[in-house]
Each structure stands twice: as structure tokens, then as C-alpha cells.
Motif scaffolding. Structure first.
Motif, short mmCIF file in Angstrom:
data_model
loop_
_atom_site.label_atom_id
_atom_site.label_comp_id
_atom_site.label_asym_id
_atom_site.label_seq_id
_atom_site.Cartn_x
_atom_site.Cartn_y
_atom_site.Cartn_z
N ALA A 233 -12.16 -7.22 -3.37
CA ALA A 233 -12.71 -7.13 -4.76
C ALA A 233 -12.04 -8.25 -5.77
O ALA A 233 -12.95 -8.93 -6.55
N ALA A 234 -10.91 -8.27 -5.78
CA ALA A 234 -9.91 -9.30 -6.48
C ALA A 234 -10.72 -10.91 -6.09
O ALA A 234 -10.89 -11.44 -7.03
N SER A 235 -10.89 -11.14 -5.10
CA SER A 235 -11.33 -12.14 -4.47
C SER A 235 -12.79 -12.72 -5.00
O SER A 235 -13.15 -13.55 -5.03
N ARG A 236 -13.61 -11.37 -5.20
CA ARG A 236 -14.83 -11.75 -5.77
C ARG A 236 -15.08 -11.62 -7.49
O ARG A 236 -15.74 -11.84 -7.94
N ALA B 136 0.64 -1.30 -0.11
CA ALA B 136 0.06 0.03 -0.11
C ALA B 136 0.77 1.08 0.10
O ALA B 136 0.62 2.32 -0.72
N VAL B 137 1.83 1.30 0.77
CA VAL B 137 2.84 2.46 0.87
C VAL B 137 3.50 2.67 -0.28
O VAL B 137 3.61 3.75 -0.75
N ARG B 138 3.93 1.29 -1.16
CA ARG B 138 4.70 1.76 -2.07
C ARG B 138 3.65 2.20 -3.34
O ARG B 138 4.22 3.10 -4.13
N GLU B 139 2.55 2.25 -3.39
CA GLU B 139 1.76 2.64 -4.46
C GLU B 139 0.92 3.92 -3.84
O GLU B 139 0.01 4.41 -4.51
N GLY B 140 1.36 4.30 -2.59
CA GLY B 140 0.64 5.61 -2.12
C GLY B 140 -0.81 5.41 -1.87
O GLY B 140 -1.86 6.37 -1.80
N LEU B 141 -1.27 3.99 -1.38
CA LEU B 141 -2.56 3.86 -1.23
C LEU B 141 -2.74 3.53 0.63
O LEU B 141 -1.70 3.29 1.05
N SER B 142 -4.01 3.61 1.19
CA SER B 142 -4.04 3.40 2.49
C SER B 142 -4.22 1.79 2.61
O SER B 142 -4.65 1.47 1.67
N PRO B 143 -4.00 1.13 3.70
CA PRO B 143 -4.06 -0.16 3.81
C PRO B 143 -5.51 -0.69 3.60
O PRO B 143 -5.94 -1.56 3.10
N PRO B 144 -6.52 0.09 4.06
CA PRO B 144 -7.90 -0.12 3.83
C PRO B 144 -8.52 -0.07 2.27
O PRO B 144 -9.17 -1.08 1.73
N GLU B 145 -7.75 0.75 1.58
CA GLU B 145 -7.83 0.96 0.06
C GLU B 145 -7.26 -0.30 -0.49
O GLU B 145 -8.15 -0.89 -1.59
N LEU B 146 -6.08 -0.55 -0.09
CA LEU B 146 -5.60 -1.82 -0.62
C LEU B 146 -6.40 -3.17 -0.28
O LEU B 146 -6.63 -4.02 -1.14
N ALA B 147 -6.79 -3.22 1.01
CA ALA B 147 -7.72 -4.24 1.40
C ALA B 147 -9.01 -4.58 0.58
O ALA B 147 -9.42 -5.42 0.24
#
Length: 137
Positions: free
Chosen positions: A35-38, A19-30
Motif C-alpha cells: 500500500a505504501a508503494s501505491r 513484523a515480529v517486532r510490531e506483532g504483525l504477521s509477515p503478510p500484514e506487513l507486506a
């Protein structure tokens, strides 16, 4: 990520690094991972970040890690019970291959063995469970 055996704490660190590497918050990555699991494909930048974070966790200073903790093994009686449930479900599925309840029971028994034996695929889980239960106590 699912093919990388890791305790929850380590998995959290891997995902936080991605998440940090892409500038996302952990909740956004989660949310993206959920969504990918679905069935929703991961955005390419998230997929790349997760792959890089997993690879970094698998290696130390560019060299593959060689230290492995011994696996936590289930109680033998639990492994025997799960294995019996699997063989019973397999026989019932052979007798009734189109029954959705029987199919679900079979898949549940395989999933249980995978989790119990700490293996990512059914064949390895069943094989390990058979070997483990055949060991002399």
C-alpha cells in the motif's frame, strides 16, 4: 527498505523481524508495504519497525558492517545494449519532450540500467554502465 541492497533472502529476514517486532504477521506487513508503494503512508509503528530492522541488518553488534560481496556484473554486451537503448531514448525524448510513449521508453531504459548495474539512482547507474562498457575486455 528500497535503498538497502540485499538479496531476497536477507530482505525477507528484515521484513519478518520488523513484523515480529510490531506483532504483525509477515503478510500484514507486506500488505502495508505494498500500500505504501501505491501512495498510502505506512502506519508509524510499521515505519518505525521497518527502519529499526533495516538499521539492525546494516550493523552487526552495533558496529557498521565492513564485509561486502563483490557485485554481480552483467554481461558486457547486455550493459552495452541497455546503455545504447538509454542514449537512444534520451535523444528521442529531447526531440519530443511531451510524448508520453517516448517518456515511458526513457524511464524504462533508466530503470533497466539501475537494475542491471545494481545502483539505486539513475546517475550512478549510467556512470557505472559507461565505465563498465569502456573497460578493455
Amino acid at each position: 527498505m528500497a535503498t538497502t541492497p540485499a538479496p531476497a533472502r536477507v530482505a525477507e529476514h528484515i521484513l519478518t523481524a520488523a513484523a515480529v517486532r510490531e506483532g504483525l504477521s509477515p503478510p500484514e506487513l507486506a500488505e502495508a508495504m505494498y500500500a505504501a508503494s501505491r501512495g498510502t503512508p505506512l502506519p508509524s509503528r510499521v515505519d518505525r519497525a521497518v527502519r529499526q530492522a533495516v538499521q539492525a541488518a546494516r550493523t552487526r553488534d552495533g558496529a557498521p558492517t565492513t564485509h561486502h560481496e563483490p557485485p554481480l556484473m552483467p554481461l558486457r554486451v547486455d550493459a552495452e545494449r541497455a546503455l545504447g537503448r538509454f542514449f537512444d531514448a534520451r535523444l528521442r525524448l529531447t526531440a519530443h519532450p511531451t510524448d508520453p510513449v517516448t517518456r515511458r521508453d526513457f524511464e524504462d531504459s533508466l530503470f533497466t540500467l539501475c537494475v542491471l548495474m545494481g545502483r539505486p539512482n539513475a546517475h550512478a547507474a549510467v556512470s557505472d554502465a559507461v565505465q563498465y562498457t569502456e573497460l578493455e575486455a
